[in-house]
Enzyme design. Structure first.
Site, mmCIF file in Angstrom:
data_model
loop_
_atom_site.group_PDB
_atom_site.id
_atom_site.type_symbol
_atom_site.label_atom_id
_atom_site.label_comp_id
_atom_site.label_asym_id
_atom_site.label_seq_id
_atom_site.Cartn_x
_atom_site.Cartn_y
_atom_site.Cartn_z
ATOM 1 C CG HIS A 94 -10.067 37.019 4.849
ATOM 2 N ND1 HIS A 94 -11.146 37.394 4.072
ATOM 3 C CD2 HIS A 94 -9.116 37.974 4.650
ATOM 4 C CE1 HIS A 94 -10.865 38.532 3.451
ATOM 5 N NE2 HIS A 94 -9.637 38.891 3.780
ATOM 6 C CG HIS A 96 -8.459 39.004 -0.934
ATOM 7 N ND1 HIS A 96 -7.771 40.181 -1.041
ATOM 8 C CD2 HIS A 96 -8.998 39.020 0.323
ATOM 9 C CE1 HIS A 96 -7.860 40.873 0.084
ATOM 10 N NE2 HIS A 96 -8.601 40.181 0.941
ATOM 11 C CG ASP A 119 -25.420 19.309 -1.128
ATOM 12 O OD1 ASP A 119 -26.553 19.010 -0.702
ATOM 13 O OD2 ASP A 119 -24.896 18.774 -2.121
ATOM 14 C CG HIS A 168 -12.184 42.910 2.188
ATOM 15 N ND1 HIS A 168 -11.977 43.191 3.522
ATOM 16 C CD2 HIS A 168 -11.161 42.081 1.840
ATOM 17 C CE1 HIS A 168 -10.883 42.584 3.946
ATOM 18 N NE2 HIS A 168 -10.373 41.907 2.943
ATOM 19 C CE1 TYR A 231 -23.691 13.687 0.164
ATOM 20 C CE2 TYR A 231 -22.185 14.076 1.988
ATOM 21 C CZ TYR A 231 -22.422 13.943 0.643
ATOM 22 O OH TYR A 231 -21.382 14.061 -0.243
HETATM 23 ZN ZN LIG Z 1 -8.718 40.556 2.991
#
Ligand SMILES: [Zn+2]
Length: 236
Positions: A94, A96, A119, A168, A231
């Site tokens: 995660h 930002h 891809d 977010h 690939y």
């Molecule tokens: Zn966050």
């Protein structure tokens, strides 16, 4: 316990720090041991240059701390909901990151405009709906995870390995923690390119943009991920 997994999750968090996608203590990466049903995740609020594998927290799928002296990432419950709903996910990241978060803040999905996208992501990268007051004031992080799962509905989470949470930012996943960070790095690049592409479409009077041909998307995605993928070098 889980020394190998901790080492990998540590390396994945450090890769995220080096990638330039996060500053200060932002962002988090986790990995899961499916057999034991345990998740290793970055601790909350610890700066990357002070992080050691020993600081990583081990939690079970109910969010209970099984090992570790540090409080786990505040986003742990979101990670757990994704692990519970998407059984082949081995790692989650995660961030930002700027462009992916810009799309999330605008509530816009990222359409596939070219083969860089294709891809790695087998279709439009979805953006969730806005959270309700009930979700925000309740078990917020758990509800964030549930919202991600709801957003996928009929979508294939293995083909589209990331999502934008409205207002977010992005979550990405992969076969393991390092793979999930690679997906975050590529997602940011793809979002940056899509942003520029959409601006250029506006400049020529085609606001909203025209996605790439479905055939080209399918071709690029399958040559890397399909059953007949060719690939790179064969895996033995
Ligand atoms: Zn966050």
């Amino acid at each position: 316990m889980l020394e190998q997994l901790k080492k990998q999750v540590y390396e994945a968090n450090m890769l995220l720090a080096r990638s330039g996608l996060v500053i200060f203590t932002w962002g988090n990466v986790s990995g899961i041991d499916r057999e034991r049903g345990l998740v290793v995740i970055k601790p909350s609020g610890i700066e990357y240059d002070k992080l050691s594998p020993l600081d990583l927290t081990v939690v079970d799928l109910d969010g209970n701390i099984v090992e570790g002296i540090c409080r786990p990432s505040s986003d742990t419950r979101t990670h757990i909901e994704i692990y519970k709903a998407f059984p082949k996910v081995g790692g989650i990241a995660h961030t930002h990151s700027t462009y992916a978060t810009s799309y999330a803040q605008a509530g816009r999905a990222i359409k596939p405009f070219g083969t860089t996208h294709a891809d790695y992501f087998g279709g439009t990268i979805p953006c969730t709906r806005k959270m309700t007051l009930h979700e925000i004031s309740g078990e917020y992080e758990k509800e964030t995870g549930r919202l991600i799962v709801e957003t996928f509905g009929d979508l294939n989470y293995e083909a589209i390995c990331g999502v934008l949470v409205h207002s977010h930012g992005p979550f990405t996943w992969g076969v393991d923690a390092l793979d999930s960070v690679e997906k975050s790095i590529v997602l940011e690049k793809v979002a940056h390119m899509a942003f520029n592409t959409e601006l250029l479409f506006v400049a020529v009077g085609k606001g909203g943009g025209i996605p790439m041909q479905q055939d080209l998307l399918a071709k690029h995605n399958s040559r890397k991920h399909g059953p007949g993928a060719y690939y790179g070098q064969p895996k033995n």
